[in-house]
Design an enzyme around this catalytic site. Structure first.
Site, short mmCIF file in Angstrom:
data_model
loop_
_atom_site.label_atom_id
_atom_site.label_comp_id
_atom_site.label_asym_id
_atom_site.label_seq_id
_atom_site.Cartn_x
_atom_site.Cartn_y
_atom_site.Cartn_z
N GLU A 339 0.85 -1.19 0.00
CA GLU A 339 0.00 0.00 0.00
C GLU A 339 0.89 1.24 0.00
OE1 GLU A 339 -3.14 0.19 2.93
OE2 GLU A 339 -2.93 2.38 3.11
N GLU A 344 -2.63 11.42 3.08
CA GLU A 344 -3.70 11.20 4.06
C GLU A 344 -3.81 12.47 4.91
OE1 GLU A 344 -4.31 6.93 5.67
OE2 GLU A 344 -2.14 7.24 5.60
#
Length: 540
Positions: A339, A344
């Site tokens: 990932e 974020e």
């Protein structure tokens, strides 16, 4: 005849180092991309109210501490601020006595910080200089000769640090509500040479746009490019304690005014036999790739409990309801699939953005993480960028690098990143969501993926290639072209992939004015009918 690989060739340049210059005369000559204020008022285009022989400049920076506790102004550097024995910051300043209140010491502080930390001030180094009122004066700051303050006593000597990338200025101290107005001009700093050429000359140049969405057609999203992932993977919930439904409704995802709008909403919604109080959207790209540059220009939502993300997952992930799992590619569990979190953002830490890697060696609360403060994360668009090389990942915002992942040992545990990944865009809702939250939108201007040109092997004369001299350049460089290249078009891009100039080669000698370029790396690309070549130009 020489065999030349024509896949975005770099011009390899040998030199001992690049001296960093940070300067702004507030009259158009600047290497500083943007100033910002924090609990202060600032105008970087203010008419000089005190023109005299000491400072005849017509335009200066106006600073006002309007009774804020801190009242900082400053700027971020796209590269590390490196100090040596001769490194000095200097500026001119004028503080009129008529614009002061209180009895604070008349002083100016210069602070160096690491913006990539969630609390950049916590490891800052600071120099404080007293100033005279009602006169222009030049103030200098030397971390080798002046007394300095390390806020954290355990911090190294500033001359030993390589993580400084922010300059902060403050008048008359902090933790007071007194007012001060000041005028600043001719900021200048020249740092020590970097030890290495920026980047890696052996890196591929990701110059070919291979997949994109510019979001130019109003209405629903382009389902040839995107898949709505809506199926609850755990029966009645999503991962990480998220409490939203992801939907495929136009209320949660639509294109308008050239932007993708991904809307998180507070509303009662039932799907798959489960009722939830929040909705949002989660998109999977129908394109997967290995290596390249991902660039997403976005403005982020707000609200405690919102969790927007721009990220990648392995095409081979086993995830119920995911596009690629539906297509039969799912044969590897998370995190073995890998990932890559490009961006974020958590609404309870408003201006901090984070990038991270999740691998079998470190996942969940991963140690492979870095970030930076973006003061306008939710009020302005910014370019969130991943450069994915065969040996490392480089994460940046607007060209400012905040994290590089390059494990010493690359294996399945540390580097599951030699296979295709796909893009995800989503805003999750956490259980800590603000009870007054109604809705907020992540706006995305575009998504672009670049990879290395693959034009194969061609036989061409070595004389066909362009040559740029001087390189590195200061105010100009000259492109020397073979006759075979005349009539062909040349394009010049900055590191963000933005086109800054293009022209047709009309002469075998073409001079380019580089005086207005910011210091850094630029790419010059010649496009012929059968060949393309790319050269790197360094602006000092």
């Amino acid at each position: 005849m020489l065999k030349v690989l024509l896949s975005s060739l770099l011009l390899f340049i040998n030199f001992t180092g690049i001296s960093q210059i940070l300067e702004d005369d507030f009259e158009g000559n600047s290497t500083i991309s943007s100033w910002y204020e924090d609990e202060a008022l600032m105008d970087i285009n203010f008419s000089n109210p005190f023109i005299d022989s000491s400072n005849p400049s017509s335009t200066v920076l106006r600073y006002e501490d309007a009774e804020g506790q801190y009242a900082n102004i400053g700027f971020d550097s796209s590269s590390a601020i490196l100090l040596d024995q001769n490194s000095t910051f200097s500026l001119k300043i004028y503080v009129p006595s008529s614009e002061l209140t209180g009895n604070q010491t008349n002083q100016i502080s210069l602070k160096l910080q690491n913006r990539n930390q969630s609390t950049p001030w916590s490891t800052q180094s600071e120099i404080i200089k007293t100033i005279e009122l009602d006169q222009w004066q030049t103030v200098s700051f030397s971390f080798s000769q002046d007394e300095f303050i390390n806020l954290n006593p355990d911090s190294p000597d500033p001359l030993m640090r390589t993580d400084f990338n922010r300059v902060v200025l403050q008048l008359n101290g902090e933790n007071n509500t007194d007012q001060v107005i000041a005028f600043i001009d001719n900021f200048y700093f020249e740092g020590r040479d970097s030890e290495d050429e920026p980047g890696n000359p052996n890196d591929p140049v990701y110059d070919e746009l291979v997949w994109y969405d510019e979001f130019d057609s109003d209405g629903a999203i382009n389902t040839n490019k995107w898949f709505h992932q809506t199926k609850l993977p755990q029966g009645d919930s999503w991962f990480n304690g998220e409490i939203q439904h992801y939907t495929n409704r136009i209320e949660n995802t639509f294109v308008g005014n050239g932007n993708l709008n991904l809307v998180a909403k507070n509303e009662t919604f039932t799907d798959q036999g489960v009722t939830k109080e929040y909705t949002s959207a989660r998109l999977n790209s129908k394109f997967a790739f290995t290596y390249g540059r991902v660039e997403v220009r976005a403005k982020l939502p707000t609200g405690v409990g919102t969790w927007p993300a721009i990220w990648l997952l392995g095409q081979n992930i086993q995830e119920t309801g995911g596009y690629w799992d539906n297509e039969g590619f799912g044969n590897t569990p998370w995190p073995a699939c890998g990932e890559i979190d490009i961006m974020e953002h958590w609404g309870d830490d408003q201006n901090y953005i984070s990038s991270a890697l999740h691998t079998p060696s470190s996942f969940g609360n991963t140690s492979n993480v870095g970030g930076q403060i973006i003061q306008t994360a939710s009020t302005a668009f910014h370019n969130y960028i991943l450069d994915w090389y065969p040996n490392r990942m480089v994460f940046s915002v607007d060209g400012n690098v905040h994290y590089t992942y390059q494990p010493d040992i690359q294996n399945d545990q540390t580097w599951p990143f030699d296979e295709d990944q796909y893009i995800l865009l989503n805003t999750a809702i956490q259980s800590i969501i603000d009870p007054t939250f109604t809705q907020s939108t992540m706006e995305i201007d575009y998504v672009r993926i670049y990879q290395e040109s693959n034009l194969g092997i061609s036989e061409v004369n070595s004389e066909v290639k362009l040559n740029a001299f001087p390189n590195p350049a200061q105010n100009q460089t000259t492109i020397h072209s073979p006759k075979e290249a005349l009539g062909q078009e040349v394009f010049i891009y900055n590191l963000l992939g933005q086109l800054i100039n293009n022209f047709v080669l009309r002469s075998q000698s073409t001079t380019i004015d580089t005086s207005n370029w910011s210091p850094g790396i630029f790419f010059l690309q010649r496009r012929g009918p059968q060949t393309t070549e790319t050269h790197k130009i360094i602006k000092e």
